[in-house]
Design an enzyme around this catalytic site. Structure first.
Site, PDB file in Angstrom:
ATOM      1  N   HIS A  86       0.850  -1.189   0.000  1.00  0.00           N
ATOM      2  CA  HIS A  86       0.000   0.000   0.000  1.00  0.00           C
ATOM      3  C   HIS A  86       0.882   1.234   0.000  1.00  0.00           C
ATOM      4  O   HIS A  86       1.850   1.321   0.732  1.00  0.00           O
ATOM      5  CB  HIS A  86      -0.916   0.043   1.228  1.00  0.00           C
ATOM      6  CG  HIS A  86      -1.854   1.216   1.179  1.00  0.00           C
ATOM      7  ND1 HIS A  86      -3.074   1.160   0.553  1.00  0.00           N
ATOM      8  CD2 HIS A  86      -1.715   2.485   1.630  1.00  0.00           C
ATOM      9  CE1 HIS A  86      -3.664   2.342   0.636  1.00  0.00           C
ATOM     10  NE2 HIS A  86      -2.846   3.167   1.280  1.00  0.00           N
ATOM     11  N   ASP A 165     -14.885   2.721   6.889  1.00  0.00           N
ATOM     12  CA  ASP A 165     -13.776   3.434   6.250  1.00  0.00           C
ATOM     13  C   ASP A 165     -14.189   4.001   4.905  1.00  0.00           C
ATOM     14  O   ASP A 165     -13.783   5.101   4.536  1.00  0.00           O
ATOM     15  CB  ASP A 165     -12.571   2.509   6.062  1.00  0.00           C
ATOM     16  CG  ASP A 165     -11.466   3.215   5.296  1.00  0.00           C
ATOM     17  OD1 ASP A 165     -10.900   4.167   5.858  1.00  0.00           O
ATOM     18  OD2 ASP A 165     -11.202   2.853   4.144  1.00  0.00           O
ATOM     19  N   ARG A 172     -13.309  12.563   4.367  1.00  0.00           N
ATOM     20  CA  ARG A 172     -12.024  13.217   4.630  1.00  0.00           C
ATOM     21  C   ARG A 172     -11.542  13.987   3.412  1.00  0.00           C
ATOM     22  O   ARG A 172     -10.941  15.057   3.531  1.00  0.00           O
ATOM     23  CB  ARG A 172     -10.968  12.175   5.024  1.00  0.00           C
ATOM     24  CG  ARG A 172     -11.115  11.638   6.427  1.00  0.00           C
ATOM     25  CD  ARG A 172     -10.280  10.374   6.617  1.00  0.00           C
ATOM     26  NE  ARG A 172      -8.898  10.554   6.205  1.00  0.00           N
ATOM     27  CZ  ARG A 172      -8.176   9.616   5.584  1.00  0.00           C
ATOM     28  NH1 ARG A 172      -8.702   8.442   5.291  1.00  0.00           N
ATOM     29  NH2 ARG A 172      -6.924   9.862   5.258  1.00  0.00           N
ATOM     30  N   SER A 187      -7.338   4.077   8.475  1.00  0.00           N
ATOM     31  CA  SER A 187      -7.996   3.828   7.193  1.00  0.00           C
ATOM     32  C   SER A 187      -7.263   2.742   6.413  1.00  0.00           C
ATOM     33  O   SER A 187      -7.862   1.761   5.960  1.00  0.00           O
ATOM     34  CB  SER A 187      -8.040   5.121   6.370  1.00  0.00           C
ATOM     35  OG  SER A 187      -8.494   4.873   5.056  1.00  0.00           O
ATOM     36  N   LYS A 191      -8.456  -1.660   6.347  1.00  0.00           N
ATOM     37  CA  LYS A 191      -8.721  -2.379   5.091  1.00  0.00           C
ATOM     38  C   LYS A 191      -7.736  -3.531   4.904  1.00  0.00           C
ATOM     39  O   LYS A 191      -8.115  -4.622   4.515  1.00  0.00           O
ATOM     40  CB  LYS A 191      -8.641  -1.415   3.904  1.00  0.00           C
ATOM     41  CG  LYS A 191      -9.782  -0.419   3.798  1.00  0.00           C
ATOM     42  CD  LYS A 191      -9.829   0.233   2.441  1.00  0.00           C
ATOM     43  CE  LYS A 191      -8.678   1.174   2.173  1.00  0.00           C
ATOM     44  NZ  LYS A 191      -8.845   2.507   2.753  1.00  0.00           N
TER      45      LYS A 191
END
Length: 428
Positions: A86, A165, A172, A187, A191
């Site tokens: 990520h 989320d 956001r 967040s 996930k």
């Protein structure tokens, strides 16, 4: 039903700097998911968290509550080990596109549940949707079958995965609270933990084009996420990487797909290749494959073969021409010299204003819009040289894009040669 708490009390607690109790965190996430806590109330709480922060235990509990808002995936039935990556987002950050098929070409499953554009940074799904026919939404069974067969999947997170989320992520983006470390960490990690991958490599950006401009903030975010992952039983490591200048030369959706294809064909910009290879090595090592020749899979076409199978499996045509914007405008240098700086944020905002990004959830993006960089850090420039080409389907966007990118290049007449360090540190 009678609610355990009142949203206003939770907002006031955090506004005034108090630590939120486990019970209040559990309640507010659940109530927001159910629609009991209104969008404007969660917006106020997000801003209070942004300004007041959260301690280690609060972030862990907030993350757990987000996971508990939905289902958890399990890749235990696959015959392959799973590893995931990520990125916290940056300008020109198309690394997921070549990285997922590259890692999968070594027999490892790469479930990349990705997102859409957030602010000035592009979303992986937006980029891939510029490929004719490609679809982001897969059911769990489709995803599992593709992971077993192809080894790589890049798709949207299912609505059942951390639904709290999904709501908060969109909120956001339009309330100026994207950069809050507790909210970014929870967040991402809610996930990724719910997704069920065995190993996770984080690419945490710092510099002008990153959400964490200061290296100290990026380190704090990386450390927070590594701790959250490790505590949840996920093998987690973070690379701290430079985002002072854009990655590569293409910023925009179809433009970045084109550059990713160059990397998969054994070419592409050196910085994009360097980061792709560094992250691939970390992902493969986490899956128990630390003696493989990553560069060879780019050079010999294995990674490209996996890319084509991955795109085809999701309905895309890997051989179809990519969309091209109908209007372009060039930016030219006014002096001779060497490029010593290129502000990633200014380039990212220009791409966003050209139509490559969105200013509110659900807004359409232009596949062909963006910025093509012809001169980057370390390169010589002569007056009149083209520094960049702006691309859009709506030429009335050029004005504000030119305003955004004005002054992005620092050109010095007597500059010494520069080498850019992409990977700044490793945090485990």
């Amino acid at each position: 039903m009678t609610e355990a708490f009142d949203a206003i009390d939770v907002i006031r607690d955090k506004r005034d700097g108090a630590r939120l109790s486990d019970e209040k965190i559990d309640w507010v996430i659940d109530a927001y998911t159910r629609g009991v806590v209104a969008e404007e109330q969660m917006a106020a709480l997000a801003m209070a968290i942004f300004l007041r922060g959260m301690d280690r235990e609060e972030i862990a509990r907030w993350t757990a509550a987000m996971i508990a808002s939905g289902e958890r995936m399990d890749f235990g039935s696959l015959s392959k080990d799973t590893t995931d990556k990520h990125s916290t987002g940056g300008v020109g950050d198309k690394i997921t596109l070549p990285l997922a098929p590259l890692v999968a070409s070594f027999g490892v499953a790469v479930p990349q549940l990705s997102g859409r554009g957030l602010g000035h940074t592009g979303g992986t799904l937006d980029k891939l949707e510029s490929i004719p026919g490609w679809r982001a939404d897969l059911g769990n069974e489709e995803m599992m079958a593709q992971l077993e067969d192809v080894g790589a999947v890049i798709c949207a997170a299912g609505s059942g995965l951390a639904p709290a989320d999904k709501k908060l992520y969109a909120l956001r983006d339009v309330t100026g609270t994207v950069e809050a470390i507790p909210l970014i960490a929870s967040s991402i990690m809610s996930k990724k933990i719910a997704e069920g991958t065995a190993a996770l490599v984080l690419d945490v950006k710092t510099g002008a084009g990153a959400f964490m401009r200061e290296e100290s903030d990026a380190r704090e975010l990386a450390r927070t996420m590594v701790d959250l992952g490790t505590d949840a039983g996920v093998r987690t490591v973070a690379l701290l990487t430079d985002m002072s200048a854009p990655l590569g030369r293409m910023v925009g959706n179809a433009l970045e797909v084109r550059e990713s294809l160059d990397v998969l064909a054994g070419g592409g910009p050196a910085d994009v290749v360097e980061l792709t290879v560094a992250l691939a090595r970390e992902m493969l090592a986490a899956a128990g494959k630390d003696d493989v020749d990553v560069e060879a899979a780019l050079a010999d076409g294995r990674a490209m073969d996996t890319w084509k199978r991955m795109i085809s499996a999701q309905g895309g045509d890997p051989d179809a021409p990519l969309p091209v914007a109908s209007h372009t405008e060039e930016i030219r240098a006014s002096a001779d010299g060497v490029v010593t700086g290129l502000d990633a944020l200014q380039v990212g905002v220009a791409g966003w204003r050209l139509g490559a990004g969105r200013s509110r959830p659900g807004e359409a993006v232009q596949a062909g819009a963006g910025v093509e960089l012809h001169k980057v850090v370390g390169e010589k420039v002569a007056a009149g040289d083209v520094l960049a080409t702006l691309h859009t389907d709506t030429p009335d966007r050029f004005g504000r894009a030119l305003e955004a990118i004005d002054g992005a290049w620092t050109i010095e007449s007597a500059a010494s040669e520069q080498t850019r360090r992409i990977v700044l540190d490793r945090i485990a």
